[in-house]
Scaffold this active site. Structure first.
Site, PDB file in Angstrom:
ATOM      1  N   ASP A  19     -10.281   3.299  -3.565  1.00  0.00           N
ATOM      2  CA  ASP A  19     -10.955   2.062  -3.153  1.00  0.00           C
ATOM      3  C   ASP A  19     -12.336   1.939  -3.792  1.00  0.00           C
ATOM      4  OD1 ASP A  19      -8.730   1.844  -1.642  1.00  0.00           O
ATOM      5  OD2 ASP A  19      -9.762   1.733   0.295  1.00  0.00           O
ATOM      6  N   ASP A  63       0.846  -1.202   0.000  1.00  0.00           N
ATOM      7  CA  ASP A  63       0.000   0.000   0.000  1.00  0.00           C
ATOM      8  C   ASP A  63       0.882   1.254   0.000  1.00  0.00           C
ATOM      9  OD1 ASP A  63      -2.327   1.598   0.295  1.00  0.00           O
ATOM     10  OD2 ASP A  63      -3.298  -0.047   1.336  1.00  0.00           O
ATOM     11  N   GLY A  86      -3.108   4.966  -8.238  1.00  0.00           N
ATOM     12  CA  GLY A  86      -2.926   5.598  -9.551  1.00  0.00           C
ATOM     13  C   GLY A  86      -2.020   6.816  -9.560  1.00  0.00           C
TER      14      GLY A  86
HETATM   15  C1  GLA Z   1      -6.270   0.819   1.494  1.00  0.00           C
HETATM   16  C2  GLA Z   1      -6.403  -0.127   0.307  1.00  0.00           C
HETATM   17  C3  GLA Z   1      -7.489  -1.146   0.594  1.00  0.00           C
HETATM   18  C4  GLA Z   1      -7.130  -1.906   1.863  1.00  0.00           C
HETATM   19  C5  GLA Z   1      -6.924  -0.933   3.013  1.00  0.00           C
HETATM   20  C6  GLA Z   1      -6.381  -1.629   4.252  1.00  0.00           C
HETATM   21  O1  GLA Z   1      -7.422   1.577   1.669  1.00  0.00           O
HETATM   22  O2  GLA Z   1      -6.687   0.569  -0.870  1.00  0.00           O
HETATM   23  O3  GLA Z   1      -7.616  -2.035  -0.499  1.00  0.00           O
HETATM   24  O4  GLA Z   1      -5.961  -2.642   1.642  1.00  0.00           O
HETATM   25  O5  GLA Z   1      -6.004   0.075   2.663  1.00  0.00           O
HETATM   26  O6  GLA Z   1      -6.220  -0.757   5.320  1.00  0.00           O
END
Ligand code: GLA
Length: 669
Positions: free
Chosen positions: A476, A414, A456
């Site tokens: 998300d 992430d 992105g």
């Molecule tokens: C971000 C990611 C999600 C998930 C959360 C976990 O928001 O984009 O897909 O992995 O973190 O905290």
């Protein structure tokens, strides 16, 4: 149906009320009819792209005003806006004066009002702009069951689209029309059950690095018991004939075309399987499951094992699903006093410690691997993950080694909290954390697919393949909304634009498949059954497959039902996603009413998705000319797995509300 004289009573009562309140209205000449104002209906059922629809006021709670003219009655709303009305069989007419409310005078508003009766358009205002005078409409709705009042944003988006259904009223002979929820769509299963004969599914090409552990469970549908065999497997690999699991290590780089064979009492299937030993992994988009959208911070070792069990028992693995991935919240939460998830985040050597819900990571991945499946894990390059758990910042080399030692095959990396420590907005700033982690993963003695999750930034699609195998192109999915269309559409539209960057070993990732039983990161809880209609779910899976997206389901494995499995497990749809050519579909057409994707496939055929974005069914078509095709084509419907015939010139069909027609066109040689 009630067609008695309650209309008389209703008329008398309404007239009395209107006289008392001093509201003037033009009574219908027929004494039998009475007026029902639109603003008197249950407006909580009316959707709006912004704000809340208001009775007798604009969306911003001001007097309804169009082109300088004020209206006492009506409804102020905002595109996209839809209201379904049950006409009760006795409603005669609907009339209104519509337009953009003057409260957005001078702004670039552009909307279209539509009145739809039983799936047929009765009236369409055409595009209307701020400042224009109201347009009047008066239509007969006699004999119709359901009326839809729709305000569309036109192609320029929803900004400033304040829309008034001024003076809007129904004329009814008896029962009052009432606002209703959109009629439920039956969850019709279109996909035939897998045949009893063996059918080998999943990828036709597979990448592995020299000397990395090889693990591949042949995805195959058909009645068990089944026996597996293979021809021309590279030296170093062996196949368990009962389970169909191939293991071993290949020392030599190069490409081998093996043949996989599956036999049962009903017959046998053979399929070529190209094994490419080199430095590229994920030659087709990864397929699997991720814990996030159902288990959030409640994820446990037991849930992961159970999900692996279900991946086999439900048959998902027989279609090619193989990754069982933990998302956030397996580590120790920084500064938490909860004994289950708090405590030291790393041991005295600096190695990550799983929280109490993950007592033994290696035992867990062994469990998953024993089934022929693969295991995935998650962390953030910052000091903390998005949910506030321990991150990798400053420990990248050791964390990559730890993940390899634990036996993981996939890492979702992430971005959260990285900006606090490093950040910057230059290309090299965006690339850096992924360069660092990718280089560390390459040093490990096993293959680990790297999934970039940075939404992105820095046009990741342009460089993601240099530092990983797939990259989220957007925010998300679970949190996205776009007017009347569920969020996966806007994510899909955005992801679709980057088609030219997808290739074997590097995929645009529009986030997970959220169907079945899913949750929300904000509301917590144990999730609920998806609110997507059946047709929306067909559209979702079709779009993801055409876009060669990673197919990662993130709903509850323990609550998979027949309909969700029918969406996830159609071998011919998955073949589109997993096609070895590795091309993402191009956008052939996109308006506010339709979206057409075309994907070139390795055998020279093409997959076409005709997506109806509208709330009514409509005919959609694609011509051979648009596709650069000549001559007759055999057209196969992929959801029904049925040939539709040999067609010349075009394919045209009626597509339901928010539905799709997904076809594959084969040259008719
Ligand atoms: C971000 C990611 C999600 C998930 C959360 C976990 O928001 O984009 O897909 O992995 O973190 O905290």
């Amino acid at each position: 149906m009630n067609t008695t004289r309650t209309g008389m009573m209703g008329f008398g009562l309404l007239t009395a009320i209107l006289l008392i309140t001093g509201i003037a209205f033009a009574a219908d000449s027929s004494a039998e009819n009475h007026t029902v104002w639109l603003s008197g209906l249950d407006l909580s059922k009316m959707t709006a792209g912004w704000g809340k629809p208001q009775p007798d006021l604009s969306i911003q709670s001001k007097p309804l005003t169009i082109g300088g003219k004020k209206f006492d009655k009506g409804v102020g709303t905002h595109a996209d806006s839809v209201l379904y009305v049950d006409l009760r069989g006795t409603t005669e007419r609907f009339s209104a004066s519509v337009g953009v409310d003057d409260e957005v005078a001078g702004q670039p508003a552009s909307i279209r009002f539509r009145i739809i009766g039983d799936d047929q358009e009765l009236w369409n205002s055409g595009p209307m702009k701020a400042g224009e005078p109201a347009k009047s409409v008066d239509v007969s709705v006699k004999g119709l069951k359901v009326l839809i009042l729709s305000v569309d944003p036109t192609s320029d988006g929803v900004a400033y689209d304040h829309a008034d259904w001024a003076d809007a009223r129904f004329l009814t002979a008896a029962d009052n029309p009432r606002a209703i929820d959109p009629p439920a769509e039956p969850e019709t299963i279109l996909t035939p059950a897998p045949a009893p004969m063996p059918r080998i599914n999943g990828p036709k090409v597979y990448g592995v690095r020299p000397n990395s552990p090889f693990l591949y469970r042949i995805p195959c549908t058909g009645t068990r018991p089944m026996e597996f065999a293979a021809e021309n497997l590279p030296a170093g690999l062996s196949l368990d004939g009962k389970t169909g699991i191939v293991t071993g290590k290949i020392a030599q780089a190069g490409t081998t075309i093996a043949v996989l064979i599956a036999k049962n009492a009903q017959g046998q299937d053979r399929r070529e399987f190209r094994i490419v030993v080199g430095d590229t992994l994920a030659l087709t988009p990864p397929m699997g499951w991720n814990s996030w959208y159902i288990h959030y911070n409640r994820v446990t070792d037991a849930i992961m094992r159970q999900s692996a069990d279900v991946m086999i028992a439900s048959g998902m693995a027989d279609f090619g699903y193989s990754y069982v991935n933990i998302d956030d919240c397996w580590m120790v939460k920084v500064n938490s006093t909860d004994p289950e998830i708090g405590g030291p985040t790393r041991d005295d050597k600096g190695r990550l410690i799983g929280n109490k819900r993950f007592p033994d990571m290696k035992a867990m991945t062994d469990y998953i691997h024993a089934k022929g499946l693969k295991a995935g894990i998650y962390i953030s390059p910052g000091p903390r993950t998005c949910a506030g758990y321990e991150g990798s910042f400053g420990h990248e080399a050791l964390d990559a080694k730890t993940f390899a030692d634990w036996g993981f095959d996939f890492l979702k990396y992430d971005w959260c909290s990285y900006g606090e420590k490093a950040g910057g907005d230059k290309l090299e700033d965006f690339m850096k954390p992924y360069q660092v982690m990718y280089a560390e993963l390459l040093k490990q003695d096993r293959d680990i697919v790297l999934n970039l999750c940075q939404y992105g930034m820095g046009d990741v699609w342009k460089w993601g393949a240099q530092v990983g195998h797939c990259w989220r192109t957007t925010g998300d999915l679970g949190l996205e909304k776009a007017g009347n269309l569920p969020g996966f559409y806007s994510i899909g539209f955005s992801n679709a634009k980057h088609f030219e960057f997808a290739k074997p070993g590097g995929w645009n990732d529009p986030d997970y498949i959220l169907i079945g039983w899913v949750g929300s990161a904000f509301t917590g809880g144990e999730g609920e059954k998806t609110t997507l209609t059946a047709n929306e779910q067909y559209s979702y899976m079709s779009m993801w497959s055409l876009m060669a997206a990673p197919l990662i389901f993130s709903g509850d494995m323990a609550k998979l039902d027949a309909f969700a499995l029918n969406i996830l497990c159609n071998a011919e749809v998955i073949d589109i996603d997993q096609d070895p050519l590795g091309k993402q579909a191009k956008i052939l057409r996109q308006t506010d009413r339709e979206f057409v994707l075309v994907k070139d496939l390795e055998d020279g055929s093409k997959a076409v998705g005709l997506f109806n974005l509208d709330i009514v069914s409509q005919p959609l078509a694609v011509s051979w000319q648009d596709l650069g095709l000549t001559g007759k084509q055999r057209v196969r419907d992929l959801w029904q797995q049925k040939d539709l015939g040999v067609l010349d010139g075009e394919y045209k069909t009626s597509v339901p509300r928010h539905g799709v027609s997904l076809v594959r066109l084969f040259p008719n040689l």
